[in-house]
Design a protein around this motif. Structure first.
Motif, PDB file in Angstrom:
ATOM      1  N   LEU A 401       0.810  -1.378  -0.141  1.00  0.00           N
ATOM      2  CA  LEU A 401       0.048  -0.073   0.166  1.00  0.00           C
ATOM      3  C   LEU A 401       0.982   1.317  -0.059  1.00  0.00           C
ATOM      4  CD1 LEU A 401      -2.756  -1.104   2.742  1.00  0.00           C
ATOM      5  CD2 LEU A 401      -3.067  -1.017   0.054  1.00  0.00           C
ATOM      6  N   ASN A 402       1.748   1.313   0.769  1.00  0.00           N
ATOM      7  CA  ASN A 402       2.872   2.323   0.783  1.00  0.00           C
ATOM      8  C   ASN A 402       3.334   2.809  -0.481  1.00  0.00           C
ATOM      9  OD1 ASN A 402       2.511   3.187   3.423  1.00  0.00           O
ATOM     10  ND2 ASN A 402       4.061   1.914   4.249  1.00  0.00           N
ATOM     11  N   GLN A 403       3.713   2.060  -1.349  1.00  0.00           N
ATOM     12  CA  GLN A 403       4.170   2.266  -2.658  1.00  0.00           C
ATOM     13  C   GLN A 403       3.579   3.202  -3.714  1.00  0.00           C
ATOM     14  OE1 GLN A 403       4.994  -0.983  -5.238  1.00  0.00           O
ATOM     15  NE2 GLN A 403       3.107  -2.378  -4.601  1.00  0.00           N
ATOM     16  N   PHE A 404       2.167   3.401  -3.285  1.00  0.00           N
ATOM     17  CA  PHE A 404       1.128   4.175  -3.986  1.00  0.00           C
ATOM     18  C   PHE A 404       0.978   5.605  -3.467  1.00  0.00           C
ATOM     19  CE2 PHE A 404       0.141  -0.332  -5.218  1.00  0.00           C
ATOM     20  CZ  PHE A 404       0.696  -0.236  -6.306  1.00  0.00           C
ATOM     21  N   LEU A 405       1.088   5.373  -2.071  1.00  0.00           N
ATOM     22  CA  LEU A 405       1.005   6.796  -1.383  1.00  0.00           C
ATOM     23  C   LEU A 405       2.065   7.877  -1.548  1.00  0.00           C
ATOM     24  CD1 LEU A 405      -0.620   5.706   2.237  1.00  0.00           C
ATOM     25  CD2 LEU A 405      -1.736   6.842   0.638  1.00  0.00           C
ATOM     26  N   PRO A 406       1.779   9.182  -1.428  1.00  0.00           N
ATOM     27  CA  PRO A 406       2.826   9.897  -1.363  1.00  0.00           C
ATOM     28  C   PRO A 406       3.856   9.853  -0.240  1.00  0.00           C
ATOM     29  CG  PRO A 406       0.441  11.251  -1.882  1.00  0.00           C
ATOM     30  CD  PRO A 406       0.408   9.616  -1.352  1.00  0.00           C
ATOM     31  N   PRO A 407       5.264  10.078  -0.369  1.00  0.00           N
ATOM     32  CA  PRO A 407       6.017   9.939   0.550  1.00  0.00           C
ATOM     33  C   PRO A 407       5.715  10.287   1.931  1.00  0.00           C
ATOM     34  CG  PRO A 407       7.075  10.292  -1.718  1.00  0.00           C
ATOM     35  CD  PRO A 407       5.483  10.768  -1.688  1.00  0.00           C
ATOM     36  N   GLU A 408       5.404  11.633   1.963  1.00  0.00           N
ATOM     37  CA  GLU A 408       4.858  12.207   3.272  1.00  0.00           C
ATOM     38  C   GLU A 408       3.747  11.696   3.956  1.00  0.00           C
ATOM     39  OE1 GLU A 408       3.160  14.962   0.010  1.00  0.00           O
ATOM     40  OE2 GLU A 408       4.810  13.467   0.363  1.00  0.00           O
ATOM     41  N   HIS A 409       2.768  10.810   3.314  1.00  0.00           N
ATOM     42  CA  HIS A 409       1.592  10.431   4.008  1.00  0.00           C
ATOM     43  C   HIS A 409       1.787   8.856   4.113  1.00  0.00           C
ATOM     44  CE1 HIS A 409       0.303  14.397   4.024  1.00  0.00           C
ATOM     45  NE2 HIS A 409       0.056  14.309   2.497  1.00  0.00           N
ATOM     46  N   THR A 410       2.754   8.313   4.003  1.00  0.00           N
ATOM     47  CA  THR A 410       2.849   6.657   4.088  1.00  0.00           C
ATOM     48  C   THR A 410       2.528   6.135   5.523  1.00  0.00           C
ATOM     49  OG1 THR A 410       5.504   7.157   4.258  1.00  0.00           O
ATOM     50  CG2 THR A 410       4.905   6.527   2.043  1.00  0.00           C
ATOM     51  N   ILE A 411       2.109   4.935   5.500  1.00  0.00           N
ATOM     52  CA  ILE A 411       1.915   4.442   6.607  1.00  0.00           C
ATOM     53  C   ILE A 411       3.298   3.947   7.360  1.00  0.00           C
ATOM     54  CG2 ILE A 411       0.515   2.266   7.771  1.00  0.00           C
ATOM     55  CD1 ILE A 411      -1.114   2.298   5.219  1.00  0.00           C
ATOM     56  N   ILE A 412       3.452   4.264   8.540  1.00  0.00           N
ATOM     57  CA  ILE A 412       4.548   3.947   9.401  1.00  0.00           C
ATOM     58  C   ILE A 412       4.263   2.652  10.150  1.00  0.00           C
ATOM     59  CG2 ILE A 412       6.151   4.663  11.364  1.00  0.00           C
ATOM     60  CD1 ILE A 412       5.353   7.488  10.421  1.00  0.00           C
TER      61      ILE A 412
END
Length: 907
Positions: A401-412
């Motif tokens: 899922l993180n590879q499609f989110l903007p880098p500043e809003h990725t799931i930690i």
């Protein structure tokens, strides 16, 4: 022009159900009994619910006349007085809802309530008892043999156990949402008022507002967040038929409030847990997530801090922090038919594109904003692959899922094997959790409704400058949330949430100006009070989902639990196993029936005949769902545009439609929270007030020994509480010993060296390794019988007590400051004793001061008392005479005011 907005208070708080042979009449009033509404319920329909709301607000006199006419019209013979035609069936405080099984409808009423918390004058009540009344008359009732069994299953959901409601505060939303709505721009409120007036339900409720001009106040009521509402299905049938004041939404979970006294200043610490009504159930029967992204055992926990000395939402100081727990968002389950304490974990469906996890995190981004932080506490290393199955799948889903989110809003994603660290003697569990908590709170920030204090701007703290969140002119907003999970989301999760909550509590206290550094230590009254709240919170949630209280508590992970705790842990484990094996299936059936997941239907299998409830919670097994979302753009487009802010709190057209905005007169009872809280129209007892009954840090945690520092941020001995030291002489002697004070307590001004060293020590919560107390008193304790050693410890060096050794002599700078202070006092004394002429000559270095005061004579030696006018003297004398039984005669104005009150109240 209106200058403020206020929450709308429900005008239906007291209910009386009247009965005739053909109808029920439900009469509801506000607490002052000045406004009434009436519902008419038909009893001649055997299976349908016919409710009529006459859309009129009655006065007390009008309701009496209406009930009198109904009584007269329903008597068997005209003019007969022996048998009444109208019976008073039951008194209540709210309507839970209406439900039907195989016969007619039932009405569920709240008959007992108990106040549990107070937030800004808005009371939160717990349901203590309910009454379920069958509506159709006996003459039209069509009996069914299975009706009684469905009734028993429905009543197996104990509504008197941890269900909460409020007449004026939206419990389904966070404090940040509720206060954000009240701060909406006035221009938008005007437009919403115009629309709501055109679509107004009550044809009388807007009378007089047009001629009022602009001197009104906007009242705001928002739609509840239905995910956390547990009676939404029960109220759905009347939602579009009756006035909104009849709809009382309840939540399930936990609510507790305690009072933290900081040198007499009351601060309320409130903990509210909202359990999701979606995919709800018991431990082994509800695991993972359903096809809509709702996970099992999902609970939103909010800690609210408010300065109780100011009640208003607009003028008071409020802060909150929200975190979430929930099962791992995957398709997984555990088979309990094997009768094993730990059944094997199985993945039910392959989900290579993380579809269910995408739906779940999309919901969280919409409600909380970004970043979403996952704290995964399941085991990483196992001899037999068990919990690690979930970790591997969750890592793969988050990575995808993180590879499609903007880098500043990725799931930690933060994995941490808490069980492994607990078994190790070299590792400190709570130290590591404290480091994680600091990083989490710095990323998400917290909510506070006031800007940063001026002192924090002048002397900024390093940790405060690194704080995240969203800063606005009126305070701070929390953006993002911590999502904690283990396998059950009970024991380990509760301890981790406590540590994060403890870290957030320090920042909240600092933001309100109550401590000078955002740090709290264990064994202080404040942390003990907060720990007790969290243990009650954990026990309650564990009983609801697992069938027993917590097995491992905070003291267990601190390794200071008494030896008797081990036997209690064994009993709780056995209780949990028994509940899961024998009673969870019945509880699950009750929850499915109560929430409307299963609807009894004639000719279809009964609830107890179903082999599984899988298809009830997974709707895609019974029908084709709409088109699936994109595998890459898995989020809602509107949500991603407003990140890091949560979309639910953004002012847009979609969110404005969820609000009910109405314009009130300035002193209208629907928005007067002062009258709602203080209730000047009723007689109250001081001893029965809620603020005295709640848990208090000064009464329940602070030691009662004379000479103890009353600060709730002072580190005390682990076994020293307000209850443990009473009547124990040795404890009193030991309590006199000097104890280390937490860095959050303000140090004396002259202790610069001491305070700087204590700040260095309190940067992180350092705890000793091993099985001993990890936050014990730094002073070495001695036996009470050894008087010589006790005396040696009591008489402490002057340097340690005062921060300076007087025998060393004073520096020249300190001596000059002292001489100037003495000369200043002597100069003032000479000026007072002499005439009012100013001295022409002054000693060197002394400033000539002119006193500024409203009194003719005002100095450090004497004060000339002010003159009191004649009217004030007469009022005071009349007050003294009234206490002696001598009453003054009433004037014409007083008599007319009293007559007007009696006429409006009783006639």
């Amino acid at each position: 022009m209106p200058t403020a907005a206020a929450p709308i208070i429900s005008s239906v708080q007291k209910l009386v159900l009247y009965e005739t042979r053909a109808r029920y009449f439900l009469v509801g009033s506000n607490h002052a009994e000045t406004k009434y509404r009436v519902l008419k319920i038909d009893r001649t329909e055997p299976k349908d619910l016919v409710i009529i709301d006459d859309r009129h607000v009655y006065t007390q006199q009008e309701v009496r006349e209406l009930l009198g006419r109904l009584d007269l019209g329903n008597r068997t013979k005209m003019g007969q007085k022996g048998s009444s035609g109208l019976f008073r069936a039951v008194s209540a405080f709210g309507v839970v809802g209406f439900v039907r099984f195989l016969e007619g409808y039932y009405i569920v009423l709240i008959t007992k309530r108990r106040k549990m918390a107070d937030i800004g004058g808005h009371a939160i009540y717990k349901i203590e008892d309910t009454n379920m009344i069958y509506i159709p008359n006996d003459s039209v009732r069509v009996t069914h043999p299975d009706e009684a069994r469905y009734l028993r299953i429905f009543q197996n959901v104990d509504l008197s156990s941890n269900f909460y409601f409020s007449y004026s505060y939206d419990l389904s939303h966070s404090l940040q949402y509720n206060l954000t709505v009240l701060r909406m721009p006035l221009e938008m409120l005007k437009s919403e008022t115009t629309q709501s007036r055109q679509e107004s339900f009550d044809i009388f409720e807007d009378e007089g507002l047009i001629t009022q001009g602009g001197s009104g106040v906007f009242g705001i009521c928002s739609e509840p967040y239905m995910k956390y509402v547990w009676n939404g299905e029960l109220l759905d049938i009347i939602k579009n038929t009756v006035h909104r004041d009849w709809l009382l939404y309840i939540i399930h979970g936990f609510c507790g409030q305690s009072k933290l006294l900081i040198y007499g200043r009351p601060v309320y610490v409130t903990l509210i847990a909202r359990r999701s009504s979606k995919f709800a159930g018991t431990r082994f029967l509800k695991r993972g997530a359903n096809c809509e992204g709702d996970v099992a055992n999902e609970v939103e926990t909010e800690q609210i801090l408010c300065d109780a000395s100011v009640m208003s939402f607009t003028a008071g100081s409020y802060s909150s922090y929200v975190q979430v727990r929930g099962s791992v968002p995957l398709y997984w389950s555990q088979d309990i038919s094997t009768m094993m304490p730990k059944p094997p974990i199985t993945l039910d469906q392959a989900d290579p594109f993380a579809h269910v996890a995408a739906l779940h995190f999309d919901q969280m981004l919409q409600r909380f904003g970004s970043p979403i932080i996952i704290l995964n506490l399941v085991k990483e290393r196992e001899k037999r692959k068990h919990e690690r199955i979930l970790s591997e799948e969750l890592v793969a889903a988050v990575t995808y899922l993180n590879q499609f989110l903007p880098p500043e809003h990725t799931i930690i994603y933060i994995p941490w094997d808490m069980a492994k660290y607990t078994k190790s003697k070299l590792c400190n569990v709570l130290d590591r959790l404290n480091v994680i908590a600091e990083s989490v709170v710095k990323k998400t920030g917290f909510f506070v409704n006031r800007p940063d204090s001026y002192c924090s701007i002048l002397r900024p703290d390093e940790k405060w400058n690194e704080l995240g969140g969203y800063v606005i002119p009126t305070g701070r907003l929390q953006t993002g949330v911590l999502r904690t999970n283990c396998v059950d989301c009970l024991d380990r999760t509760n301890t981790a949430q406590f540590m994060v909550g403890k870290c957030a509590l320090a920042y909240q206290l600092y933001s309100l100006g109550l401590i000078d550094k955002p740090n709290l230590q264990f064994d202080t009254d404040a942390v003990r009070l907060f720990e007790e709240l969290y243990e009650d919170h954990g026990d309650t949630l564990s009983l609801q989902y697992g069938g027993s209280q917590l097995v491992h508590r905070v003291k267990t992970y601190r390794k200071i639990a008494p030896w008797t705790q081990h036997s209690k842990d064994i009993m709780q484990t056995l209780s949990r196993y028994y509940s899961n094996a024998f009673s969870d299936a019945d509880r699950q059936d009750s929850i499915n029936l109560f929430l409307g997941v299963f609807h009894p239907t004639e000719g279809k299998p009964h609830l107890w005949e179903l082999p599984t409830d899988f298809y009830l919670h997974h709707k895609n097994t019974m029908r084709l769902l709409p088109t699936r979302r994109s595998y890459t753009y898995w989020w809602t487009p509107e949500v991603i545009k407003h990140l890091p802010l949560p979309y639910d709190e953004v002012i847009c057209a979609a969110n404005l439609k969820k609000l009910i905005v109405k314009k009130f007169h300035k002193y209208e009872e629907e928005i007067d929270i002062h009258n709602e809280f203080f209730r000047p129209y009723e007689l109250s007892s001081f001893d029965d007030t809620f603020c005295l009954a709640m848990t208090s840090s000064a009464r329940d945690f602070m030691p009662k020994t004379v000479g103890i520092d009353p600060s709730p941020f002072t580190v005390r001995k682990p076994d020293e509480t307000g209850k443990s030291v009473l009547g124990n002489k040795s404890n009193r002697e030991e309590a006199v010993l000097q104890r280390k004070t937490a860095a959050s307590a303000p140090p004396p001004p002259s202790e610069e060296a001491v305070s700087s060293s204590s700040e260095d020590d309190s940067g992180t919560d350092r705890e000793d390794e091993g099985s001993v107390s990890q936050r014990s008193t730094p002073v070495k304790m001695t036996d009470a019988g050894d008087s010589a050693k006790v005396t040696e410890n009591v008489v402490q060096p002057m340097k340690e007590v005062y921060g300076i050794n007087l025998s060393d002599g004073l520096s020249e700078e300190d001596l000059s400051i002292y001489l100037r202070f003495v000369q200043l006092g002597q100069s003032q004394h000479r000026q007072d004793k002499s005439s009012q002429q100013l001295c022409s000559r002054c000693p060197d270095g002394v400033t000539n001061l002119t006193p500024i005061s409203a009194f003719s004579l005002d100095n450090i030696y004497e004060v000339q008392p002010p003159r009191v006018d004649r009217r004030s003297t007469e009022i005071f004398q009349a007050h003294i005479q009234a206490s002696q039984g001598i009453m003054q005669p009433l004037g014409k104005e007083d008599t007319s005011m009293y007559r007007e009150y009696i006429r409006n109240r009783y006639l």
